[in-house]
Design an enzyme around this catalytic site. Structure first.
Site, PDB file in Angstrom:
ATOM      1  N   GLY A 199      53.059  34.077 101.105  1.00 51.37           N
ATOM      2  CA  GLY A 199      53.442  34.379 102.307  1.00 51.37           C
ATOM      3  C   GLY A 199      53.641  35.721 102.551  1.00 51.37           C
ATOM      4  O   GLY A 199      53.198  36.562 101.830  1.00 51.37           O
TER       5      GLY A 199
ATOM      6  N   GLY B 131      50.658  37.454  99.265  1.00 52.02           N
ATOM      7  CA  GLY B 131      49.335  36.920  98.881  1.00 52.02           C
ATOM      8  C   GLY B 131      49.514  35.214  99.413  1.00 52.02           C
ATOM      9  O   GLY B 131      49.983  35.160 100.443  1.00 52.02           O
ATOM     10  N   ALA B 132      49.397  34.535  98.244  1.00 47.55           N
ATOM     11  CA  ALA B 132      49.352  33.157  98.935  1.00 47.55           C
ATOM     12  C   ALA B 132      50.971  32.527  98.906  1.00 47.55           C
ATOM     13  O   ALA B 132      51.213  31.508  99.463  1.00 47.55           O
ATOM     14  CB  ALA B 132      48.890  32.318  97.787  1.00 47.55           C
TER      15      ALA B 132
ATOM     16  N   GLY C  77      44.548  41.690 104.052  1.00 45.25           N
ATOM     17  CA  GLY C  77      45.843  42.433 104.459  1.00 45.25           C
ATOM     18  C   GLY C  77      45.500  43.250 105.518  1.00 45.25           C
ATOM     19  O   GLY C  77      46.559  43.747 106.255  1.00 45.25           O
ATOM     20  N   ASP C  78      44.462  43.872 105.918  1.00 47.90           N
ATOM     21  CA  ASP C  78      44.281  44.843 106.807  1.00 47.90           C
ATOM     22  C   ASP C  78      44.384  43.828 108.257  1.00 47.90           C
ATOM     23  O   ASP C  78      44.660  44.360 109.070  1.00 47.90           O
ATOM     24  CB  ASP C  78      42.861  45.529 106.812  1.00 47.90           C
ATOM     25  CG  ASP C  78      42.672  45.990 105.232  1.00 47.90           C
ATOM     26  OD1 ASP C  78      43.556  46.615 104.982  1.00 47.90           O
ATOM     27  OD2 ASP C  78      41.525  46.003 104.908  1.00 47.90           O
TER      28      ASP C  78
END
Length: 317
Positions: free
Chosen positions: A228, A225-226, A254-255
Site C-alpha cells: 500500500g 509496494g504491494a 511510483g512516478d
C-alpha cells in the site's frame, strides 16, 4: 493547473525481449522499443495522461538528447531542454519470457557548473512563465552535481512561491530535508535508508515518516509496494491500498503515484486516494505506460486513518 517536472539525469530507455538470457551468447531479440526515461519524465507523462498541463525541464545532450526531446514531443509533452555537452544516457533492459528483467543503467553525462546553473535557472523561469502550481524534482543526480543540489533547488523554488515535491534518495534527500520540501516520496527501502534502520511493519514506516517530518519535510508520501501507500502530513496520517488483479510492469508506477497525488491536490486523504489509484493502474499496464482516466481503479481504493501498524512489510529489499 501546470505541474513542472525536473529530471537532472534523464534517459532513453531501450528494451529488448529475448527468448532467454545466456551469458556469452549472441542473442536475437523478439522485440525492441525505445521510450523516454527518468522519474520526472514519467511524472510528466502521467500528468499529461491525466489531462493536466505539464512542462518537463531536463538537460539534453547529443543525438540521444534530441531523440528524447522528439519522443516526448510526440506524446504532446512540452519540453524545456537545457543543452549540455555530454550525451544523454541510454539505459538497456533485457526481458525474459517469464518476466525477469536485467537492467543496465548508464551513468549519464557529467554536468559542468555552468550547466548546473542553467538548469536551475530554467526551472525558475519555466515555473514563473507557466504559473506552475507544483515543481516535482525526481531521480538521481548526474555526475558533476553536488549532493546539496536539490536543496538549493528547493530553496529557489520556494522563494518563487511554488510548492515542491521531491522524489530522490540517499544523501541528496537528506541534504534537502532542511529546506522543507512540501512532499517527499520515498519507497520503503529509501525510507529505511534515510532513517538508517530496517522497517519491518507499517508502524515502523509511520515512525520513519514522522522522523523525516521532524527533519524538515512538510509531508511524506511513502510507497510500500504491494503493501500500500502511506501519507503523513499536517492533516494527519493515512494508509491507502487497492487490489491489483495482475502485475504486468512496475516500471514508473511510483512516478504515476506521485503524479496522481499532485493532481489530487498534494495533501490529505483525497490526494492519497488519487496516488493509490494511479499506482495500482500503472502496474497493470505494459512497460512504462502511464494510466489514463479510464485505467484508474478509483472505486476500489480504500483510504483510512486506522493505519494497520502491526502489518508486516514485504517490499523492503
Amino acid at each position: 493547473m501546470t505541474i513542472l517536472t525536473v529530471t537532472p539525469n534523464p534517459s532513453l530507455d531501450r528494451t529488448y525481449e529475448v527468448p532467454g538470457l545466456d551469458r556469452g551468447a549472441v542473442l536475437r531479440a523478439d522485440t525492441d522499443r525505445v521510450e523516454p526515461g527518468g522519474k520526472g519524465v514519467n511524472v510528466s507523462r502521467a500528468v499529461y495522461a491525466a489531462g493536466l498541463r505539464t512542462v518537463a525541464v531536463l538537460p539534453l545532450g547529443g543525438p540521444e538528447g534530441e531523440q528524447l526531446r522528439t519522443l516526448l514531443q510526440d506524446e504532446s509533452i512540452r519540453v524545456a531542454g537545457v543543452r549540455v555537452a555530454g550525451p544523454t544516457r541510454v539505459n538497456v533492459s533485457v526481458v525474459e519470457p517469464e518476466g525477469t528483467v536485467t537492467k543496465l543503467n548508464a551513468p549519464g553525462p557529467e554536468l559542468t557548473r555552468d550547466e548546473s546553473e542553467e538548469l536551475l535557472e530554467a526551472v525558475r523561469g519555466e515555473a514563473a512563465r507557466h504559473a506552475a502550481r507544483w515543481v516535482a524534482c525526481c531521480g538521481s543526480l548526474p555526475r558533476g552535481l553536488p549532493q546539496h543540489w536539490y536543496a538549493g533547488l528547493v530553496a529557489r523554488v520556494h522563494r518563487a512561491g511554488v510548492r515542491i515535491a521531491l522524489d530522490t534518495s540517499g544523501p541528496a534527500l537528506r541534504a534537502a530535508l532542511g529546506e522543507r520540501p512540501d512532499i517527499v516520496k520515498p519507497n520503503a527501502l529509501e525510507l529505511a535508508e534515510t532513517v538508517e534502520r530496517p522497517l519491518l511493519t507499517v508502524g515502523d514506516a509511520v515512525k520513519a515518516a514522522e522522523e523525516l517530518r521532524q527533519l524538515g519535510a512538510r509531508g511524506v508520501l511513502a510507497s510500500l509496494g504491494a503493501d500500500g501507500q502511506l501519507l503523513v502530513d499536517s492533516t494527519g496520517t493515512y494508509f491507502g491500498h487497492a487490489p491489483v488483479t495482475s502485475v504486468r510492469s512496475t516500471v514508473g508506477a511510483g512516478d504515476a503515484s506521485l503524479a496522481g497525488f499532485l493532481a489530487g491536490g498534494g495533501a490529505g486523504p483525497d490526494a492519497l486516494a488519487a496516488a493509490v489509484a494511479h499506482g495500482a493502474a500503472a502496474v497493470q499496464l505494459p512497460g512504462s505506460q502511464m494510466p489514463r482516466p479510464g485505467d484508474l481503479v478509483g472505486s476500489a481504493v480504500a483510504v483510512t486513518t486506522d493505519v494497520p501498524l502491526d502489518r508486516p512489510l514485504r517490499d523492503t529489499t
